[in-house]
Scaffold this active site. Structure first.
Site, PDB file in Angstrom:
ATOM      1  N   LYS A  56      -8.534  -2.038 -51.475  1.00 12.77           N
ATOM      2  CA  LYS A  56      -8.509  -2.435 -53.522  1.00 12.77           C
ATOM      3  C   LYS A  56      -7.859  -1.942 -53.986  1.00 12.77           C
ATOM      4  O   LYS A  56      -7.220  -2.343 -54.823  1.00 12.77           O
ATOM      5  CB  LYS A  56      -9.701  -1.665 -54.676  1.00 12.77           C
ATOM      6  CG  LYS A  56     -11.436  -2.534 -53.759  1.00 12.77           C
ATOM      7  CD  LYS A  56     -12.020  -1.443 -55.324  1.00 12.77           C
ATOM      8  CE  LYS A  56     -13.398  -2.211 -55.085  1.00 12.77           C
ATOM      9  NZ  LYS A  56     -14.333  -1.598 -55.904  1.00 12.77           N
ATOM     10  N   ASP A  93     -14.172  -3.708 -62.618  1.00 10.84           N
ATOM     11  CA  ASP A  93     -15.429  -2.877 -62.076  1.00 10.84           C
ATOM     12  C   ASP A  93     -15.296  -1.281 -63.151  1.00 10.84           C
ATOM     13  O   ASP A  93     -16.265  -0.662 -63.980  1.00 10.84           O
ATOM     14  CB  ASP A  93     -14.315  -1.554 -61.138  1.00 10.84           C
ATOM     15  CG  ASP A  93     -15.053  -2.645 -59.685  1.00 10.84           C
ATOM     16  OD1 ASP A  93     -16.109  -3.329 -59.983  1.00 10.84           O
ATOM     17  OD2 ASP A  93     -14.479  -1.883 -58.562  1.00 10.84           O
ATOM     18  N   GLY A 120     -11.753   5.080 -54.959  1.00  9.44           N
ATOM     19  CA  GLY A 120     -10.950   3.512 -55.911  1.00  9.44           C
ATOM     20  C   GLY A 120     -12.368   3.917 -57.049  1.00  9.44           C
ATOM     21  O   GLY A 120     -12.370   3.643 -58.384  1.00  9.44           O
ATOM     22  N   ALA A 121     -13.827   3.752 -56.421  1.00 12.84           N
ATOM     23  CA  ALA A 121     -14.553   3.881 -57.641  1.00 12.84           C
ATOM     24  C   ALA A 121     -14.556   4.658 -58.866  1.00 12.84           C
ATOM     25  O   ALA A 121     -14.977   5.043 -60.354  1.00 12.84           O
ATOM     26  CB  ALA A 121     -15.655   3.790 -57.115  1.00 12.84           C
ATOM     27  N   TYR A 193     -26.395   0.936 -55.202  1.00 19.82           N
ATOM     28  CA  TYR A 193     -27.002   0.485 -55.343  1.00 19.82           C
ATOM     29  C   TYR A 193     -28.285   0.269 -54.249  1.00 19.82           C
ATOM     30  O   TYR A 193     -29.700  -0.492 -54.252  1.00 19.82           O
ATOM     31  CB  TYR A 193     -27.157  -0.537 -56.190  1.00 19.82           C
ATOM     32  CG  TYR A 193     -25.712  -1.496 -55.397  1.00 19.82           C
ATOM     33  CD1 TYR A 193     -26.140  -2.043 -54.422  1.00 19.82           C
ATOM     34  CD2 TYR A 193     -24.335  -1.075 -55.399  1.00 19.82           C
ATOM     35  CE1 TYR A 193     -25.300  -2.643 -53.537  1.00 19.82           C
ATOM     36  CE2 TYR A 193     -23.503  -1.849 -55.395  1.00 19.82           C
ATOM     37  CZ  TYR A 193     -24.096  -2.391 -53.930  1.00 19.82           C
ATOM     38  OH  TYR A 193     -22.754  -3.642 -53.187  1.00 19.82           O
ATOM     39  N   GLY A 214     -26.337   2.053 -59.295  1.00 20.11           N
ATOM     40  CA  GLY A 214     -25.568   1.197 -59.868  1.00 20.11           C
ATOM     41  C   GLY A 214     -25.018  -0.584 -59.789  1.00 20.11           C
ATOM     42  O   GLY A 214     -24.561  -0.624 -59.587  1.00 20.11           O
TER      43      GLY A 214
HETATM   44  P1  NAP Z   1     -13.964   4.968 -51.389  1.00 21.79           P
HETATM   45  O1  NAP Z   1     -12.511   4.595 -51.830  1.00 21.79           O
HETATM   46  O2  NAP Z   1     -13.811   4.817 -49.512  1.00 21.79           O
HETATM   47  O3  NAP Z   1     -13.787   6.138 -51.760  1.00 21.79           O
HETATM   48  C1  NAP Z   1     -14.921   7.267 -52.109  1.00 21.79           C
HETATM   49  C2  NAP Z   1     -14.216   9.062 -52.067  1.00 21.79           C
HETATM   50  O4  NAP Z   1     -15.729   9.280 -51.523  1.00 21.79           O
HETATM   51  C3  NAP Z   1     -13.645   9.375 -50.903  1.00 21.79           C
HETATM   52  O5  NAP Z   1     -12.875   9.090 -51.007  1.00 21.79           O
HETATM   53  C4  NAP Z   1     -14.140  10.294 -50.498  1.00 21.79           C
HETATM   54  O6  NAP Z   1     -13.264  11.334 -51.644  1.00 21.79           O
HETATM   55  C5  NAP Z   1     -15.509  10.462 -51.031  1.00 21.79           C
HETATM   56  N1  NAP Z   1     -15.978  11.142 -49.431  1.00 21.79           N
HETATM   57  C6  NAP Z   1     -15.967   9.860 -48.575  1.00 21.79           C
HETATM   58  N2  NAP Z   1     -16.849  10.082 -47.724  1.00 21.79           N
HETATM   59  C7  NAP Z   1     -17.749  10.937 -48.117  1.00 21.79           C
HETATM   60  C8  NAP Z   1     -18.650  11.968 -47.032  1.00 21.79           C
HETATM   61  N3  NAP Z   1     -18.898  11.952 -46.395  1.00 21.79           N
HETATM   62  N4  NAP Z   1     -19.092  13.408 -48.425  1.00 21.79           N
HETATM   63  C9  NAP Z   1     -18.164  13.310 -49.252  1.00 21.79           C
HETATM   64  N5  NAP Z   1     -17.284  12.735 -49.755  1.00 21.79           N
HETATM   65  C10 NAP Z   1     -17.218  11.759 -49.088  1.00 21.79           C
HETATM   66  O7  NAP Z   1     -15.135   3.827 -51.797  1.00 21.79           O
HETATM   67  P2  NAP Z   1     -15.399   3.568 -53.358  1.00 21.79           P
HETATM   68  O8  NAP Z   1     -14.766   2.388 -53.792  1.00 21.79           O
HETATM   69  O9  NAP Z   1     -14.468   4.621 -54.214  1.00 21.79           O
HETATM   70  O10 NAP Z   1     -16.866   3.981 -53.405  1.00 21.79           O
HETATM   71  C11 NAP Z   1     -17.151   5.176 -53.368  1.00 21.79           C
HETATM   72  C12 NAP Z   1     -18.657   4.517 -53.947  1.00 21.79           C
HETATM   73  O11 NAP Z   1     -19.040   3.956 -54.402  1.00 21.79           O
HETATM   74  C13 NAP Z   1     -19.568   3.367 -52.872  1.00 21.79           C
HETATM   75  O12 NAP Z   1     -20.632   4.070 -52.590  1.00 21.79           O
HETATM   76  C14 NAP Z   1     -19.315   2.345 -53.113  1.00 21.79           C
HETATM   77  O13 NAP Z   1     -20.761   1.772 -52.323  1.00 21.79           O
HETATM   78  C15 NAP Z   1     -19.792   2.360 -54.879  1.00 21.79           C
HETATM   79  N6  NAP Z   1     -19.588   1.725 -55.804  1.00 21.79           N
HETATM   80  C16 NAP Z   1     -20.033   0.723 -56.470  1.00 21.79           C
HETATM   81  C17 NAP Z   1     -19.593  -0.372 -57.100  1.00 21.79           C
HETATM   82  C18 NAP Z   1     -20.905  -0.814 -58.432  1.00 21.79           C
HETATM   83  O14 NAP Z   1     -20.545  -1.381 -58.816  1.00 21.79           O
HETATM   84  N7  NAP Z   1     -22.116  -0.193 -58.512  1.00 21.79           N
HETATM   85  C19 NAP Z   1     -18.276  -0.496 -56.683  1.00 21.79           C
HETATM   86  C20 NAP Z   1     -17.642  -0.095 -56.127  1.00 21.79           C
HETATM   87  C21 NAP Z   1     -18.228   1.167 -55.878  1.00 21.79           C
HETATM   88  P3  NAP Z   1     -13.326  12.875 -51.369  1.00 21.79           P
HETATM   89  O15 NAP Z   1     -12.502  12.783 -50.037  1.00 21.79           O
HETATM   90  O16 NAP Z   1     -11.834  13.136 -52.656  1.00 21.79           O
HETATM   91  O17 NAP Z   1     -14.288  13.895 -50.971  1.00 21.79           O
END
Ligand code: NAP
Length: 411
Positions: A56, A93, A120-121, A193, A214
């Site tokens: 992203k 998003d 990103g989220a 979700y 979600g």
């Molecule tokens: P991302 O960019 O990989 O970011 C996830 C963040 O979560 C990381 O920056 C980290 O933050 C934290 N993290 C990762 N592993 C972890 C762990 N084991 N324990 C605690 N914190 C952890 O992913 P993203 O795109 O933001 O997505 C995050 C979630 O949102 C995913 O589950 C994704 O499926 C969901 N999502 C849903 C939608 C929807 O439409 N419903 C859209 C986008 C994303 P820190 O390092 O700062 O702790």
């Protein structure tokens, strides 16, 4: 129009199904390894794209222009090739999360919101929460000043948003936080979700805190993306319809009830009618142990059997779109309820005691069955979200079960 989703691992993506529901059956999955991203982006093999983890941010450098949302959030999930061949980067998003927040219907003005994770989220959620007038938006990050060890500093938070993958399939059953630390919450949103109810959402439900997963966000960001792809407006109601459709398609239908109440017969009919896989928990246990359930209990005791049963229910319960028939005693362990509810709807198949099989003995002599029935009845009712009386032809009862299942999955 050549459209699809760009990401690294897309095997479990719901996006092709959602875009098919939005009238675009040609939507593809572009699974691209990081070292192949540049070639893909320069290839010109698409007219419009959605983008997911981990690209992203990486795709921004390929966009000639960004919308305000994409620039403000610093992340692009939708790309449209303009008439001049250049790429426009957008972020739908934000619209998705805005819709999710609106459905929760919590007044956030001046209040503190916590967002777990800094990816990103999380940036999208922060952007929308600030726009919604939150007093403070605090990011809880494993390595940040505000982290999981000092969460108690934010006991006054009113909204919690999980934007981490903690609790997501296949690593279900874990929560990023203990909600006891946040006693003033008025709402909990989990962007995950799959499963439909993460450990975090089950914990919020148990405390009576309004909460949501979600799925609506996913449907709504796709609706907005499809509008960008085609330049045509799509009714907002489509997102709610898609959420309901996906919810019904992905949730497991779980039957509980006394031995002999009809779970296996009804389960087989329901699976056949819907094209779902039918999983019989006792049969799955026998597959694991290699011996019939009564032999296993005789050799190892009921405690060992119940532990094995919980392990099997944990495995089945996190899968999607199954019909599951459970053993009559699965309600003996309270923890089984959440294992089954995490991605399913539990339906109690009720059958009058006089109609249950008694191994050929008159009911008056099989008092153990009567005792079991009376002891378990309140437990079945505690586990189940609906109760169906099995007192008619199996096809008629199966139709009643479907009706109850859809009524609940629509919520
Ligand atoms: P991302 O960019 O990989 O970011 C996830 C963040 O979560 C990381 O920056 C980290 O933050 C934290 N993290 C990762 N592993 C972890 C762990 N084991 N324990 C605690 N914190 C952890 O992913 P993203 O795109 O933001 O997505 C995050 C979630 O949102 C995913 O589950 C994704 O499926 C969901 N999502 C849903 C939608 C929807 O439409 N419903 C859209 C986008 C994303 P820190 O390092 O700062 O702790």
């Amino acid at each position: 129009m050549r459209t699809g989703l760009l990401g690294e691992h897309l095997a479990h993506s719901f996006s092709p199904r959602i875009h098919a529901l939005l009238g675009n059956p040609g939507y593809k999955l572009f699974e691209v390894a990081p070292e192949a991203l540049d070639t893909f982006m320069q290839s010109g093999c698409f007219d419009a794209l959605n983008v997911t983890i981990p690209y992203k941010r990486a795709v921004i450098s390929y966009c000639a222009a960004l919308t305000n949302a994409a620039r403000g959030i610093g992340s692009v999930n939708t790309i449209v090739r303009r008439a001049d061949g250049m790429l426009l980067g957008d972020n739908t998003d934000a619209a998705g999360f805005r819709g999710m927040l609106a459905r929760l219907n919590v007044d956030l003005a001046g209040k503190k919101a916590l967002v777990l994770g800094s990816g990103g989220a999380s940036r999208t959620a922060q952007y929308v929460l600030r726009e919604a007038g939150c007093g403070e938006v605090i990011v809880i990050s494993r390595s940040g000043e505000n982290n999981y060890a000092n969460l108690y500093l934010h006991a006054d938070a009113r909204l919690l948003v999980n934007a981490t993958p903690v609790g997501m399939y296949p690593n279900c059953g874990v929560s990023p936080v203990n909600l006891d630390v946040l006693p003033q919450l008025e709402g909990v949103l989990d962007l995950i979700y799959n499963p439909a109810r993460t450990r975090l959402l089950l914990d919020a439900e148990a405390r009576g805190i309004p909460c949501a997963n979600g799925l609506f966000m996913l449907a709504e960001q796709a609706r907005k993306a499809a509008e960008r792809f085609t330049g045509t407006e799509i009714d907002l109601a489509r997102s709610e319809e898609i959420r309901k459709t996906l919810s019904a398609e992905t949730l497991n239908l779980i039957l509980i009830g006394m031995p002999g109440c009809g779970k296996s017969t009804l389960g087989a009919i329901l699976a056949e009618q819907s094209g779902r896989r039918f999983a019989d928990a006792d049969a799955e246990i026998e597959k694991k142990t290699g011996i019939p359930v009564p032999d296993f209990i005789r050799a190892n005791g009921e405690g060992a059997f119940r532990a094995m049963e919980s392990a099997v229910l944990a495995e089945l319960g996190r899968e999607s779109g199954l019909v599951i028939a459970t053993g009559g005693g699965c309600v003996a362990r309270a923890e089984n309820r959440d294992l089954l509810r995490q991605n399913g709807i539990i339906i109690f198949v009720q059958r009058d005691l006089s109609l249950l099989p008694t191994d050929g003995r008159p009911l008056s002599q099989s008092s153990r069955l009567g005792d079991l029935y009376r002891a378990r009845l309140p437990l079945y009712r505690e586990f189940a979200e609906a109760e169906i009386l099995n007192d008619a032809a199996p096809e008629i009862v199966a139709a009643q079960i479907w009706e109850a299942f859809h009524e609940i999955s629509d919520r």
